[in-house]
Design an enzyme around this catalytic site. Structure first.
Site, PDB file in Angstrom:
ATOM      1  N   HIS A  18       0.843  -1.208   0.000  1.00  0.00           N
ATOM      2  CA  HIS A  18       0.000   0.000   0.000  1.00  0.00           C
ATOM      3  C   HIS A  18       0.879   1.260   0.000  1.00  0.00           C
ATOM      4  O   HIS A  18       0.614   2.218  -0.729  1.00  0.00           O
ATOM      5  CB  HIS A  18      -0.884   0.051   1.252  1.00  0.00           C
ATOM      6  CG  HIS A  18      -1.955  -0.996   1.330  1.00  0.00           C
ATOM      7  ND1 HIS A  18      -2.087  -1.847   2.398  1.00  0.00           N
ATOM      8  CD2 HIS A  18      -2.972  -1.310   0.482  1.00  0.00           C
ATOM      9  CE1 HIS A  18      -3.124  -2.635   2.222  1.00  0.00           C
ATOM     10  NE2 HIS A  18      -3.687  -2.339   1.047  1.00  0.00           N
ATOM     11  N   LYS A  42     -16.018  -7.264   5.506  1.00  0.00           N
ATOM     12  CA  LYS A  42     -15.051  -8.094   6.209  1.00  0.00           C
ATOM     13  C   LYS A  42     -15.019  -7.664   7.673  1.00  0.00           C
ATOM     14  O   LYS A  42     -15.254  -6.515   7.983  1.00  0.00           O
ATOM     15  CB  LYS A  42     -13.652  -7.901   5.618  1.00  0.00           C
ATOM     16  CG  LYS A  42     -13.583  -8.071   4.127  1.00  0.00           C
ATOM     17  CD  LYS A  42     -12.256  -7.545   3.612  1.00  0.00           C
ATOM     18  CE  LYS A  42     -12.248  -7.453   2.097  1.00  0.00           C
ATOM     19  NZ  LYS A  42     -11.071  -6.799   1.567  1.00  0.00           N
ATOM     20  N   ARG A  91      -1.930  -6.095  -8.302  1.00  0.00           N
ATOM     21  CA  ARG A  91      -0.766  -6.978  -8.149  1.00  0.00           C
ATOM     22  C   ARG A  91      -0.769  -8.022  -9.254  1.00  0.00           C
ATOM     23  O   ARG A  91      -0.119  -7.881 -10.263  1.00  0.00           O
ATOM     24  CB  ARG A  91      -0.779  -7.636  -6.762  1.00  0.00           C
ATOM     25  CG  ARG A  91      -0.501  -6.654  -5.627  1.00  0.00           C
ATOM     26  CD  ARG A  91      -0.942  -7.189  -4.310  1.00  0.00           C
ATOM     27  NE  ARG A  91      -2.368  -7.521  -4.346  1.00  0.00           N
ATOM     28  CZ  ARG A  91      -3.087  -7.875  -3.309  1.00  0.00           C
ATOM     29  NH1 ARG A  91      -2.540  -7.992  -2.124  1.00  0.00           N
ATOM     30  NH2 ARG A  91      -4.379  -8.115  -3.434  1.00  0.00           N
ATOM     31  N   SER A 129      -2.815  -7.793   2.828  1.00  0.00           N
ATOM     32  CA  SER A 129      -3.147  -7.689   4.256  1.00  0.00           C
ATOM     33  C   SER A 129      -3.560  -9.062   4.778  1.00  0.00           C
ATOM     34  O   SER A 129      -3.206  -9.450   5.891  1.00  0.00           O
ATOM     35  CB  SER A 129      -4.290  -6.694   4.459  1.00  0.00           C
ATOM     36  OG  SER A 129      -3.921  -5.420   4.000  1.00  0.00           O
TER      37      SER A 129
END
Ligand code: PNS
Length: 169
Positions: A18, A42, A91, A129
């Protein structure tokens, strides 16, 4: 014209991937608002207050970067802040479908705001994460993948008995 970008996410917790995206954003935009979603579906490990505190500690001194919390529609938050751009990190191919859907939806909701994707350094191309939390939970070393403050907090959190891990939710 001054360019403002919103960099939204859950940031549970912020990773060096990040941070890499924020640094790249600083080279392109006059202002970057790191926007932490208040109510993600989440169930976050770190409370909203902790995530805000961590992000402010990590990027708060950068003159072009602000940290804010948002809820509701991202495009409404971006519009309210006068942002022209939403920044997302990309990514691997596995990120693509989710990002594609969000971008198309955001374009439908607000055609005037463009989503810009940036790729982190290959050093962080596998860092998420979720994986960082999993490795830390299982006692692995996450140094170098997250800011030192986050590594310390993860260690502390997972050293605590499971019943104490929920305290900040
Ligand atoms: O870090 P994340 O969890 O991948 O970030 C997801 C985020 C916060 C960018 C996304 O959930 C979001 O924008 N939520 C706000 C709600 C919204 O605007 N939904 C409609 C567009 S998809």
């Amino acid at each position: 014209m001054k360019l403002t970008a919103v960099y939204p996410g859950t940031f549970d917790p912020i990773t060096n991937g990040h941070l890499d995206i924020i640094s790249r954003g600083e080279t392109l935009f006059d202002r970057i608002i790191v926007a932490i979603l208040r109510n993600p579906e989440k169930d976050p490990l770190f409370s909203l207050d902790e995530r805000v505190a961590i992000l402010r500690a990590v990027v708060g001194k950068r003159p072009a970067v602000a940290v804010e919390v948002f809820d509701g529609l991202l495009v409404e938050f971006a519009r309210a802040r006068g942002a022209q751009v939403i920044v997302r990190g990309l990514r691997a191919l596995s990120d693509f479908e989710y990002e594609f859907q969000m971008t198309q939806m955001n374009q439908r909701l607000e055609p005037g705001i463009q989503t810009v994707f940036m790729m982190p350094s290959e050093t962080y191309s596998y860092v998420s994460s979720r994986l960082v939390k999993e490795v830390a939970r299982l006692g692995g070393d996450v140094g170098g993948l997250v800011p030192p403050d986050v590594a310390t907090r993860l260690k502390r959190r997972f050293a605590a008995p499971a019943s104490h891990r929920m305290e900040s939710r």
